[in-house]
Motif scaffolding. Sequence first.
Motif, PDB file in Angstrom:
ATOM      1  N   SER A 162      -7.495  -7.576  12.617  1.00 27.28           N
ATOM      2  CA  SER A 162      -6.790  -8.611  13.380  1.00 27.28           C
ATOM      3  C   SER A 162      -6.328  -8.115  14.744  1.00 27.28           C
ATOM      4  CB  SER A 162      -5.584  -9.115  12.582  1.00 27.28           C
ATOM      5  OG  SER A 162      -4.636  -8.075  12.390  1.00 27.28           O
ATOM      6  N   VAL A 163      -6.342  -6.794  14.980  1.00 29.17           N
ATOM      7  CA  VAL A 163      -5.901  -6.270  16.286  1.00 29.17           C
ATOM      8  C   VAL A 163      -6.983  -6.418  17.349  1.00 29.17           C
ATOM      9  CG1 VAL A 163      -4.397  -4.602  15.141  1.00 29.17           C
ATOM     10  CG2 VAL A 163      -6.692  -3.896  15.842  1.00 29.17           C
ATOM     11  N   ILE A 164      -8.224  -6.714  16.956  1.00 27.56           N
ATOM     12  CA  ILE A 164      -9.323  -6.819  17.917  1.00 27.56           C
ATOM     13  C   ILE A 164      -9.134  -8.083  18.749  1.00 27.56           C
ATOM     14  CG2 ILE A 164     -11.813  -6.994  18.203  1.00 27.56           C
ATOM     15  CD1 ILE A 164     -12.128  -5.617  15.500  1.00 27.56           C
ATOM     16  N   LEU A 201      -3.922 -15.076  12.139  1.00 22.52           N
ATOM     17  CA  LEU A 201      -2.459 -14.983  12.253  1.00 22.52           C
ATOM     18  C   LEU A 201      -1.866 -14.310  11.013  1.00 22.52           C
ATOM     19  CD1 LEU A 201      -1.564 -18.500  13.706  1.00 22.52           C
ATOM     20  CD2 LEU A 201      -1.537 -16.314  14.907  1.00 22.52           C
ATOM     21  N   HIS A 202      -2.371 -14.700   9.857  1.00 22.51           N
ATOM     22  CA  HIS A 202      -1.852 -14.125   8.604  1.00 22.51           C
ATOM     23  C   HIS A 202      -2.142 -12.634   8.530  1.00 22.51           C
ATOM     24  CE1 HIS A 202      -2.313 -13.220   4.182  1.00 22.51           C
ATOM     25  NE2 HIS A 202      -1.064 -13.613   4.254  1.00 22.51           N
ATOM     26  N   ALA A 203      -3.368 -12.240   8.839  1.00 24.33           N
ATOM     27  CA  ALA A 203      -3.730 -10.823   8.789  1.00 24.33           C
ATOM     28  C   ALA A 203      -2.874 -10.019   9.761  1.00 24.33           C
ATOM     29  CB  ALA A 203      -5.216 -10.646   9.104  1.00 24.33           C
ATOM     30  N   GLY A 204      -2.636 -10.566  10.962  1.00 24.34           N
ATOM     31  CA  GLY A 204      -1.811  -9.873  11.936  1.00 24.34           C
ATOM     32  C   GLY A 204      -0.374  -9.718  11.481  1.00 24.34           C
ATOM     33  N   GLN A 205       0.176 -10.761  10.818  1.00 23.10           N
ATOM     34  CA  GLN A 205       1.546 -10.654  10.320  1.00 23.10           C
ATOM     35  C   GLN A 205       1.656  -9.616   9.214  1.00 23.10           C
ATOM     36  OE1 GLN A 205       3.205 -14.474   9.258  1.00 23.10           O
ATOM     37  NE2 GLN A 205       2.952 -15.312  11.320  1.00 23.10           N
ATOM     38  N   LEU A 206       0.674  -9.576   8.321  1.00 22.77           N
ATOM     39  CA  LEU A 206       0.695  -8.560   7.266  1.00 22.77           C
ATOM     40  C   LEU A 206       0.657  -7.157   7.866  1.00 22.77           C
ATOM     41  CD1 LEU A 206      -1.723  -9.916   4.488  1.00 22.77           C
ATOM     42  CD2 LEU A 206       0.761  -9.883   4.478  1.00 22.77           C
ATOM     43  N   LEU A 207      -0.186  -6.974   8.877  1.00 25.31           N
ATOM     44  CA  LEU A 207      -0.292  -5.662   9.509  1.00 25.31           C
ATOM     45  C   LEU A 207       1.019  -5.270  10.182  1.00 25.31           C
ATOM     46  CD1 LEU A 207      -2.258  -3.337  10.169  1.00 25.31           C
ATOM     47  CD2 LEU A 207      -2.807  -4.552  12.295  1.00 25.31           C
ATOM     48  N   ALA A 208       1.655  -6.229  10.873  1.00 27.75           N
ATOM     49  CA  ALA A 208       2.924  -5.936  11.543  1.00 27.75           C
ATOM     50  C   ALA A 208       4.017  -5.598  10.535  1.00 27.75           C
ATOM     51  CB  ALA A 208       3.341  -7.138  12.398  1.00 27.75           C
TER      52      ALA A 208
END
Length: 653
Positions: free
Chosen positions: A561-563, A619-626
Amino acid sequence: MAYAKHDPRAISSHGLTEEQDGREQPGTGLAFGLLGSLEVSIGGTLMPIRGVRQRALLARLLLAQGRVVSVDSLVADVWDGRPPRTARTQVSICVAALRKLFRGAGCTDEVIVTVQPGYRLNVDGHRLDTMEFAREVESGYSLGQEGRLMEAAEVLKGALRLWRGPALSDVPAQFAETAAVHLSEQRLLATEQLMTIRTELGEHRAIIAELSALLHAHPMREQLRATLMRAQYRAGQRAEALRTFREGRALSIDELGLEPGAELQALHDAILNDTIPAPSAADLNGVAEPVVSPSELPLDVADITGRHSELQALDDLLAQIPRRRTAVCFVSGSPGIGKTALAVHWGRENARHFPDGQLYVDLREAASGSPERTALTVLQRFLRSLGVHHDHMPQDLGECSAAYRSTLTDRRVLIIIDNAASYSEVEPLLPGGGQCCVLVAGLERFMHSRDATDLRLGPLGHADSIALLASIIGPDRITAEPVVVNRLLELCARLPLAIRAAGVRLANKPHWRIVDLVDRLADPERRLETLSHGETSLRGCFDRAVRRLPPDIAAAYQALSVIPGDDFDVRTASEVLHTSVSDAEDRLERLVDLNLLEAGRRMRSVGCLRYRYAHLLRLHAGQLLAEQSLEAATLRLTDRIRRNAPTTRVSAR
């Protein structure tokens, strides 16, 4: 089980005034009650649970029945998907207050245990009325199957006496309302079973009034209507029994557009022809009737919209059943796309084609460790539903699967297997014969047979998306802001669960314009939170999908998700994942198989595929990563503070 302040005059669900059964509470154990208002007592004395959040948190832990509930789930459920910034701290405060309350009342056990990633309420040594109700109902069913009808009736009456009113009546949260609906359904099923048994015990005259009142409250319950018709006929009220059928038929046609079920129509014909035998001496001594066909499908989704081609594909299965013997369809798609809703809706609409019963299992809830253990647990439950006595229940997976296939031979049964994660879970649940139909719903398609039908769901079409939203908020609000509606559907990615969540928010906020919600959704940081509301929680749906992934695939789902940009290639993914190109490609393709990534266009210059997220999943993947990064940073900081803390020395004088 006697609960404190239980009203001995309370009317039980089978219509009788019952006294408390007088069983004693254990000396130091707690008694938890959910079948009514939330109650906790020790030694017969009620304990005050003050505060809405404390009650909601305790109820959520009790409903888990000894399983771990994550802090994220508690935050989402206790605050109905709208938690404050301090929610996690408030959860800790509530847990500490409950622990203090239990210790102060004399409970020496650690009732609420901290287990990563949250808490578990230890039910061992304590009493929970929902668990006792389930055990007694299961015992009553087993006794009925053994032919011990008088004992079965007493056990079922005892189970129904545990109810003190509507379940969780004083816990104002969406999860509690959903659980209360499920518990009420179990109560009604037990009541129906009790009424059937009492009819066979010769009490048909005594229960006609009770059955009439129950049917008035639940007019669409065909089992209740059939039992009332049988009781009326055996009481010499043949005309009344036929009138009861006509009223039910008219209601079924008016409300559903369907004729009554096969069992009810067969009973009507038997009453017309006077071919129903009166209860024999053997019946009164407890010889059981043949097992009634199971009907286990969950409640239908009232606002299912569109999916015409998909429903037609499922209708085509009916023509294949006689030719193929068993029809299997794999329904796959991304989280929130409506797989379960489609399967259950079609199953209920076509239940008449499966007169020998409808079976349903959610494999995510039924998981018992390994896929083999899960399959054994589900098969044993299916066999009980199909009338196999527990004394004859196989304990080995192979034997159980063979017994299941034999039981379904020459039967026409619908089986819905929901939230399947692997083919190894599903394979033992597929009948070998019989005119059955199996619908398997999951993220991934399992095309292990060329005879199986593959049905992959995508986002709703534009017109169907508008129709779904209009069914929730009304057409007037749609026509008032047509341009904004289009933007709302884009932000929801035309995902049924997201549209339904947006519709619920707007329906609950009649003073909002649609543009007000669109303005909130325009902020990517708030979008998932805004679309996560109670049972329509989009974040919860995505979380559950990712929770069952293998660790390396779940990590790849988050890291990619950071890409930046709309899509990316394999080489970029391999750099982000710190792995080889071939290994990165394997993980990407696995995420595509699971409908968590989409395969895009192929770059002509290098021949590489491009991959992309659906924007809500990104958005979901990015929130999990954060969240994971924040948690790791917090742990590092805590460890540094602990290592650098000065050591206090006490000098002797």
